[in-house]
Design an enzyme around this catalytic site. Sequence first.
Site, PDB file in Angstrom:
ATOM      1  N   LYS A  11     -12.422  -1.325   7.749  1.00  0.00           N
ATOM      2  CA  LYS A  11     -11.835  -2.274   8.711  1.00  0.00           C
ATOM      3  C   LYS A  11     -12.315  -1.930  10.126  1.00  0.00           C
ATOM      4  O   LYS A  11     -13.148  -2.624  10.670  1.00  0.00           O
ATOM      5  CB  LYS A  11     -10.316  -2.268   8.588  1.00  0.00           C
ATOM      6  CG  LYS A  11      -9.863  -2.793   7.195  1.00  0.00           C
ATOM      7  CD  LYS A  11      -8.639  -2.127   6.766  1.00  0.00           C
ATOM      8  CE  LYS A  11      -8.185  -2.221   5.359  1.00  0.00           C
ATOM      9  NZ  LYS A  11      -8.515  -3.284   4.469  1.00  0.00           N
TER      10      LYS A  11
ATOM     11  N   TRP B 123       0.822  -1.213   0.000  1.00  0.00           N
ATOM     12  CA  TRP B 123       0.000   0.000   0.000  1.00  0.00           C
ATOM     13  C   TRP B 123       0.853   1.258   0.000  1.00  0.00           C
ATOM     14  O   TRP B 123       0.518   2.242  -0.661  1.00  0.00           O
ATOM     15  CB  TRP B 123      -0.991  -0.012   1.163  1.00  0.00           C
ATOM     16  CG  TRP B 123      -1.959  -1.144   1.035  1.00  0.00           C
ATOM     17  CD1 TRP B 123      -2.072  -2.240   1.842  1.00  0.00           C
ATOM     18  CD2 TRP B 123      -2.936  -1.334   0.001  1.00  0.00           C
ATOM     19  NE1 TRP B 123      -3.047  -3.080   1.389  1.00  0.00           N
ATOM     20  CE2 TRP B 123      -3.598  -2.559   0.263  1.00  0.00           C
ATOM     21  CE3 TRP B 123      -3.325  -0.592  -1.125  1.00  0.00           C
ATOM     22  CZ2 TRP B 123      -4.615  -3.060  -0.562  1.00  0.00           C
ATOM     23  CZ3 TRP B 123      -4.342  -1.085  -1.939  1.00  0.00           C
ATOM     24  CH2 TRP B 123      -4.971  -2.298  -1.654  1.00  0.00           C
TER      25      TRP B 123
ATOM     26  N   ASP C 244      -1.337   6.735   6.347  1.00  0.00           N
ATOM     27  CA  ASP C 244      -2.449   5.895   5.900  1.00  0.00           C
ATOM     28  C   ASP C 244      -2.716   4.928   7.048  1.00  0.00           C
ATOM     29  O   ASP C 244      -1.930   4.012   7.294  1.00  0.00           O
ATOM     30  CB  ASP C 244      -2.037   5.143   4.624  1.00  0.00           C
ATOM     31  CG  ASP C 244      -3.070   4.095   4.198  1.00  0.00           C
ATOM     32  OD1 ASP C 244      -4.119   3.968   4.864  1.00  0.00           O
ATOM     33  OD2 ASP C 244      -2.815   3.400   3.186  1.00  0.00           O
TER      34      ASP C 244
HETATM   35  C1  LIG Z   1      -3.298   0.054   4.466  1.00  0.00           C
HETATM   36  C2  LIG Z   1      -4.218   0.161   3.293  1.00  0.00           C
HETATM   37  N1  LIG Z   1      -4.191   1.261   2.528  1.00  0.00           N
HETATM   38  C3  LIG Z   1      -4.999   1.395   1.468  1.00  0.00           C
HETATM   39  C4  LIG Z   1      -5.882   0.421   1.105  1.00  0.00           C
HETATM   40  C5  LIG Z   1      -6.770   0.626  -0.088  1.00  0.00           C
HETATM   41  O1  LIG Z   1      -7.996   1.022   0.382  1.00  0.00           O
HETATM   42  P1  LIG Z   1      -9.241   1.316  -0.581  1.00  0.00           P
HETATM   43  O2  LIG Z   1      -9.654  -0.018  -1.130  1.00  0.00           O
HETATM   44  O3  LIG Z   1     -10.223   1.925   0.357  1.00  0.00           O
HETATM   45  O4  LIG Z   1      -8.792   2.235  -1.648  1.00  0.00           O
HETATM   46  C6  LIG Z   1      -5.970  -0.749   1.880  1.00  0.00           C
HETATM   47  C7  LIG Z   1      -6.932  -1.807   1.526  1.00  0.00           C
HETATM   48  O5  LIG Z   1      -6.994  -2.850   2.094  1.00  0.00           O
HETATM   49  C8  LIG Z   1      -5.106  -0.882   2.989  1.00  0.00           C
HETATM   50  O6  LIG Z   1      -5.144  -1.967   3.746  1.00  0.00           O
END
Ligand SMILES: Cc1ncc(COP(=O)(O)O)c(C=O)c1O
Length: 361
Positions: free
Chosen positions: A197, A102, A173
């Site tokens: 989550k 991520w 994030d």
């Molecule tokens: C730490 C993290 N950042 C970003 C995301 C992406 O999130 P989204 O699907 O809401 O764009 C996730 C998805 O699991 C994640 O775990």
Amino acid sequence: MARVMNFNAGPSALPLDALERAQAELLDLNGSGMSVLEHSHRGKVYEAVHNEAVSLVKELLSVPDNYDILFLQGGASQQFAVVPMNLIQAGKSADYVLTGTWSKKAHGEAKGLGTVRVAATTEKDAKFQRIPKQSELELDPNACYAHITSNNTIFGTQWQTFPEVGNVPLVADMSSDIMWRPTDVSKFGLIYAGAQKNLGPSGVTLVIVRKDLVEGGRKDIPKIFQYRTHAAENSLYNTPPTFGIYLLRNVLAVSKQKGGLSAMEQYNRKKAGLLYAAIDSRPDFYRCPVERDSRSTMNVVFNLPTPELEAEFIAESQKKGMVGLKGHRSVGGVRASIYNACEMGWIEGLVEFMGSFKKGA
Ligand SMILES: Cc1ncc(COP(=O)(O)O)c(C=O)c1O
């Protein structure tokens, strides 16, 4: 009613009380004769829900007054772009600490929008199985911000203490560990998190951002992507994801009722402790690939001796009413996502199953 033991990584389990409240209120919210889904986002009934959701975020995280709390759409992935669009000023750059898939995605998106540096990465030396130490960070003191991913959902690592970044705004994030414990928001310039989550359903993205960053943000980007647009209108510039915000309200009300984030932390540490102890108690059979001091309290990853045994473990676990234990497709193995709503009984069920699986075989 048979509820499964839900170890999904996200969307993931929600507190039963929050779902039951939604069920009870679905057809008639507060005597209005209609569901929240049917209310105008400009009406008083929805407005009360919306403002309660904002207040609960503020209260649970003790968000200081010089921060805006925003409910946006587009997921955390949209924030990968919106953060640099707003915050990377012309002629300056932003730092990224790479700790997994991520953060690489966040960095990749920012790269296309401004100048970015990698302040540290644990990919080459540790395959992302640890969080870098403070001494490894090569930070630019003039950066517009320094970006981290507080919990790495796929690799099962988590920052235990947040890095010192001087006067540079720290951007995090926190999609997979927001509100797992009390957090000093004043250490951050901006926090963002997809709701799916610890906060509620997918479709809502929480952004907590210092007001000076909102005010100083770039104006040469589309209005819809400027934080100031949403901050000025209490996230009601356009139609917000009303049902998602309503459910987030229900989830946060449960967190509050259970004693707030200190209680949440105790509960989460106990759950994670039980699970890691079960892994460590059979070192010949289970192995957590993450370095001990980087282990996540939210996503517990482990391996069995062979991929075949892992497949069998997952198939057997399903027969026992456990879902979502398959590791992310990019890394394989087993992953138990044990967010706030994951119940102690589910951990006990999993631990018992782990103890008996192939024992003495
Ligand atoms: C730490 C993290 N950042 C970003 C995301 C992406 O999130 P989204 O699907 O809401 O764009 C996730 C998805 O699991 C994640 O775990």
